[in-house]
Enzyme design. Structure first.
Site, PDB file in Angstrom:
ATOM      1  NE  ARG A   1     -31.945 -29.431  41.420  1.00 20.01           N
ATOM      2  CZ  ARG A   1     -31.199 -29.026  42.454  1.00 20.01           C
ATOM      3  NH1 ARG A   1     -31.297 -27.792  42.867  1.00 20.01           N
ATOM      4  NH2 ARG A   1     -30.375 -29.836  43.059  1.00 20.01           N
TER       5      ARG A   1
ATOM      6  CG  LEU B   1     -32.041 -21.221  40.177  1.00 16.81           C
ATOM      7  CD1 LEU B   1     -31.779 -19.817  39.658  1.00 16.81           C
ATOM      8  CD2 LEU B   1     -33.461 -21.342  40.725  1.00 16.81           C
TER       9      LEU B   1
ATOM     10  N   GLY C   1     -28.930 -10.930  52.998  1.00 21.70           N
ATOM     11  CA  GLY C   1     -29.428  -9.954  52.035  1.00 21.70           C
ATOM     12  C   GLY C   1     -28.637  -8.664  51.948  1.00 21.70           C
TER      13      GLY C   1
ATOM     14  CG  ASN D   1     -24.286  -8.847  47.493  1.00 16.96           C
ATOM     15  OD1 ASN D   1     -23.561  -8.032  46.932  1.00 16.96           O
ATOM     16  ND2 ASN D   1     -23.815  -9.885  48.168  1.00 16.96           N
TER      17      ASN D   1
ATOM     18  CD  GLU E   1     -19.346 -25.830  33.171  1.00 14.52           C
ATOM     19  OE1 GLU E   1     -18.276 -26.240  33.597  1.00 14.52           O
ATOM     20  OE2 GLU E   1     -19.482 -25.314  32.040  1.00 14.52           O
TER      21      GLU E   1
ATOM     22  CG  HIS F   1     -19.254 -17.566  43.050  1.00 16.15           C
ATOM     23  ND1 HIS F   1     -19.964 -18.552  43.699  1.00 16.15           N
ATOM     24  CD2 HIS F   1     -17.957 -17.934  43.099  1.00 16.15           C
ATOM     25  CE1 HIS F   1     -19.127 -19.483  44.116  1.00 16.15           C
ATOM     26  NE2 HIS F   1     -17.909 -19.143  43.770  1.00 16.15           N
TER      27      HIS F   1
END
Ligand code: GAR
Length: 206
Positions: free
Chosen positions: A65, A93, A12, A14, A143, A109
């Site tokens: 999921r 997700l 955590g 960020n 994507e 990322h």
């Protein structure tokens, strides 16, 4: 200003950078909660210490999921989250979730996308011999690691770098570039045109 929910899976740092910026800049009221898919995520304690409601929605407790994503969405909606910031949230997700929050989920990322999507980005960057590496803040699309790019930061790769030393250099930049983008989304200052984006200046900067 819109409301923010942050999703984490671990350390955590960020999240901490975002909460620090929110505290310094006076927008803590917009931070409605933190959700982790893991009960042992260190970021949960930090959030609670900062006075932010923190809860666990464990992916292991759901049969699919889709079921996990729906529970996550219910928790986000219950907190009143408009914008969802992924801070080291290590679950992919599903399409239903992404469509429900289209343009409202932001991720950081640890690579210069579109290079090095997926995992182990620093080791892969070293393996490929790139001379520059970095971090990307982007909107989440269907994507993986491919949505519209909102911010990037570049760091040099040193001859003696290890994945750990490179990760540490990138992480400093992550903490610098992520909070202003989150704030811009909360203030509706992000313009998206296909994969291209612009961030409009804050009212105080106009
Ligand atoms: C960060 O380096 C972030 O970029 C990365 O996980 C780390 C989480 O650190 N995210 C991804 O790899 C997403 N694909 P943090 O929990 O200290 O913020």
């Amino acid at each position: 200003m819109k409301n923010l929910v942050v999703l984490i899976s671990g350390r955590g740092s960020n999240l901490q950078a975002i909460l620090h910026a929110a505290q310094q800049q006076g927008w803590m009221h917009a931070v409605r909660g933190v959700i982790s898919n893991r009960a042992d995520a260190g970021g949960l304690e930090f959030a609670r210490a900062a006075g932010v409601p923190a809860q666990v929605v464990a992916h292991t407790e759901f049969p699919s999921r889709e079921a996990f994503d729906r529970a996550l969405a219910a928790a986000i909606d219950a907190l009143g989250g408009d914008i969802v910031a992924l801070c080291g949230f290590m679950r992919v997700l599903g399409a239903e979730f992404v469509a429900r929050y289209a343009g409202r989920v932001v991720n950081i990322h640890p690579s210069l996308l579109p290079s090095f999507t997926g995992l182990h980005t620093h080791a892969r960057a070293l393996h490929e011999g790139v001379k520059w590496h970095g971090a990307t803040v982007h909107l989440v699309s269907n994507e993986l690691d491919h949505g519209p790019i909102l911010a990037q930061a570049v760091v040099p790769v040193h001859d003696d770098d290890t994945p750990q030393s490179l990760a540490a250099r990138v992480l400093v930049e992550e903490h610098r570039i992520y909070p202003p983008v989150v704030r811009a989304l909360l203030e509706d200052r992000v313009v998206v045109d296909g994969l291209r984006t612009r961030i409009l200046p804050a009212a105080s900067e106009r």
